[in-house]
Scaffold this active site. Structure first.
Site, PDB file in Angstrom:
ATOM      1  N   ASP A  25       0.878  -1.305  -0.053  1.00  0.00           N
ATOM      2  CA  ASP A  25      -0.004   0.022   0.042  1.00  0.00           C
ATOM      3  C   ASP A  25       0.781   1.411   0.154  1.00  0.00           C
ATOM      4  O   ASP A  25       2.126   1.251   0.419  1.00  0.00           O
ATOM      5  CB  ASP A  25      -0.968   0.031   1.295  1.00  0.00           C
ATOM      6  CG  ASP A  25      -1.476   1.342   1.704  1.00  0.00           C
ATOM      7  OD1 ASP A  25      -2.274   1.858   0.589  1.00  0.00           O
ATOM      8  OD2 ASP A  25      -1.552   1.845   2.596  1.00  0.00           O
ATOM      9  N   PHE A  26       0.600   2.330  -0.295  1.00  0.00           N
ATOM     10  CA  PHE A  26       1.154   3.704  -0.127  1.00  0.00           C
ATOM     11  C   PHE A  26       0.758   4.485   0.982  1.00  0.00           C
ATOM     12  O   PHE A  26       1.606   4.685   2.130  1.00  0.00           O
ATOM     13  CB  PHE A  26       0.972   4.314  -1.428  1.00  0.00           C
ATOM     14  CG  PHE A  26       1.616   5.705  -1.655  1.00  0.00           C
ATOM     15  CD1 PHE A  26       3.262   5.947  -2.047  1.00  0.00           C
ATOM     16  CD2 PHE A  26       1.138   6.882  -1.181  1.00  0.00           C
ATOM     17  CE1 PHE A  26       3.859   6.799  -1.754  1.00  0.00           C
ATOM     18  CE2 PHE A  26       2.097   8.189  -1.232  1.00  0.00           C
ATOM     19  CZ  PHE A  26       3.287   8.243  -1.441  1.00  0.00           C
ATOM     20  N   ASP A  27      -0.398   5.109   1.157  1.00  0.00           N
ATOM     21  CA  ASP A  27      -0.579   5.997   2.209  1.00  0.00           C
ATOM     22  C   ASP A  27      -0.649   5.382   3.534  1.00  0.00           C
ATOM     23  O   ASP A  27      -1.349   4.338   3.737  1.00  0.00           O
ATOM     24  CB  ASP A  27      -2.350   6.450   1.903  1.00  0.00           C
ATOM     25  CG  ASP A  27      -2.123   7.745   0.690  1.00  0.00           C
ATOM     26  OD1 ASP A  27      -1.975   8.792   0.875  1.00  0.00           O
ATOM     27  OD2 ASP A  27      -2.384   7.251  -0.324  1.00  0.00           O
ATOM     28  N   ASP A 199      -2.124  -0.816   5.905  1.00  0.00           N
ATOM     29  CA  ASP A 199      -2.335  -0.371   7.234  1.00  0.00           C
ATOM     30  C   ASP A 199      -3.714  -0.128   7.554  1.00  0.00           C
ATOM     31  O   ASP A 199      -3.806   0.371   8.625  1.00  0.00           O
ATOM     32  CB  ASP A 199      -1.709   1.095   7.418  1.00  0.00           C
ATOM     33  CG  ASP A 199      -2.209   2.188   6.493  1.00  0.00           C
ATOM     34  OD1 ASP A 199      -2.304   1.838   5.152  1.00  0.00           O
ATOM     35  OD2 ASP A 199      -2.674   3.135   6.987  1.00  0.00           O
TER      36      ASP A 199
HETATM   37 MG   LIG Z   1      -3.123   2.934   3.461  1.00  0.00          MG
END
Ligand SMILES: [Mg+2]
Length: 272
Positions: A25-27, A199
Site C-alpha cells: 500500500d502507499f498511504d 495499514d
Molecule cells: Mg493505507
C-alpha cells in the site's frame, strides 16, 4: 525513532528472488498520514529501496486506492515498479497505462457525483476527484461522518456506484469486483512467495488473498503498519505488525540488504 525491525522471515525471498514479490500500500504504509491527503509524500528512502528490490525480485508493486497518476507523482522514475491505482482498476507497468474497460463506462456517473458533492457537502469535507472514483474526506470535520456516509449512500443508490468507507473518508467508485485482493491474487499466481504490506481497511482484502494463496501452497507474508487510527481487524489479519511507515521501510530495507548481500545462499539448513 523505531527500534530494531521485528523478526521477519525473508528466507524464501532471498532464496528465489525471481519467483518472489512484494506488494505494498502507499498511504500510511510508505507515507506518513497527513491531514490533507493531497500532501502525502513517500518517506525518504522509499524510492531507492523499491528500485533496489525491483532489480532482483520477480515483482515489486504499489497497490493503492489512489489513481496511478497520484502514485506516479510521488514515486517518479521507477519504471520497474508496477503501480496499481484505484484498487487495480488502472495500472502502470513497464510504462504502459491500462484501465479496466468495464470501469470506463462509469466515468460519467463518477464525474456527475463529484460535481454534486462539490456543491452539496458541507465546508471542511474535501471532495477528491480521482478520475474513476471520487472520495469524500471528513478528517477535518469528523463530526460529519454520519452525514457524509448518508450522502454517499444516497448518491450510490442514485447512480449505481459503490460507496466504500475508508479512514475518515467515503469513496464512490464503479461497482466492479476490483479491490486490492484481486491484484494480490493475480500477482500470486505468477509467484512462489508473495508479501503485502498495508495499514488500513482497504488492505484487508489483500491480506485475505494472501491467506488463500498460502492455503494453495505459496509462501506468504502479511505485514501490517501500525497507526493510531488502525482498524481493529488489522492485527488479526497479518503475520507481523511493524511500527508505522518507518517500520515498513525498515523491513523492506532488510529484504533489500539481504538480496544485495546474497543471503540466499546462506540458509540451506534453515527451517522453511
Ligand atoms: Mg493505507
Amino acid at each position: 525513532m523505531s527500534g530494531p525491525p521485528p523478526p521477519v522471515d525473508w528466507s524464501a525471498w532471498w532464496e528465489r528472488p525471481g519467483r518472489s514479490g512484494v506488494l505494498t500500500d502507499f498511504d500510511g504504509t510508505l507515507s506518513a498520514i497527513v491531514e490533507d491527503p493531497s500532501r502525502a509524500v513517500a518517506l525518504p528512502g522509499v524510492s531507492a529501496v523499491l528500485a533496489s528490490l525491483a532489480t532482483s525480485l520477480g515483482m515489486v508493486a504499489v497497490v493503492s486506492g489512489r489513481p496511478v497518476a497520484y502514485l506516479g507523482d510521488r514515486l517518479p522514475g521507477l519504471p520497474t515498479v508496477a503501480l496499481f491505482g484505484l484498487y487495480g482498476l488502472e495500472s502502470l507497468r513497464d510504462g504502459r497505462l491500462e484501465v479496466a474497460p468495464a470501469a470506463l463506462a462509469w466515468q460519467e456517473a463518477v464525474s456527475s457525483t463529484a460535481r454534486r458533492a462539490a456543491a452539496e457537502v458541507p465546508a471542511g469535507v474535501e471532495v477528491e476527484r480521482k478520475g474513476l472514483a471520487v472520495a469524500l474526506h471528513f478528517r477535518r470535520r469528523p463530526e460529519l461522518a454520519g452525514l457524509v456516509a448518508a450522502w454517499a449512500a444516497e448518491a450510490a443508490a442514485g447512480t449505481g456506484l459503490l460507496a466504500q468507507p475508508g479512514r475518515f473518508s467515503v469513496e464512490l467508485l464503479p461497482p466492479l469486483r476490483a479491490d486490492k485482493g484481486t491484484v494480490v491474487e493475480d500477482a500470486a499466481a505468477g509467484l512462489d512467495a508473495v508479501c503485502f504490506i498495508g495499514d488500513d481497511t482497504g488492505d484487508l482484502p489483500a491480506f485475505a488473498a494472501l491467506a488463500k494463496a498460502r492455503r494453495e501452497g505459496k509462501t506468504t507474508l502479511a505485514i501490517g503498519a501500525s497507526s493510531a487510527e488502525q482498524p481493529q481487524a488489522l492485527a488479526g489479519a497479518v503475520d507481523v505488525m511493524v511500527e508505522g511507515p518507518e517500520g515498513a521501510l525498515a523491513v523492506l530495507r532488510e529484504l533489500a540488504d539481504g538480496l544485495a548481500g546474497g543471503r540466499g545462499g546462506r540458509s540451506a539448513g534453515a527451517p522453511a
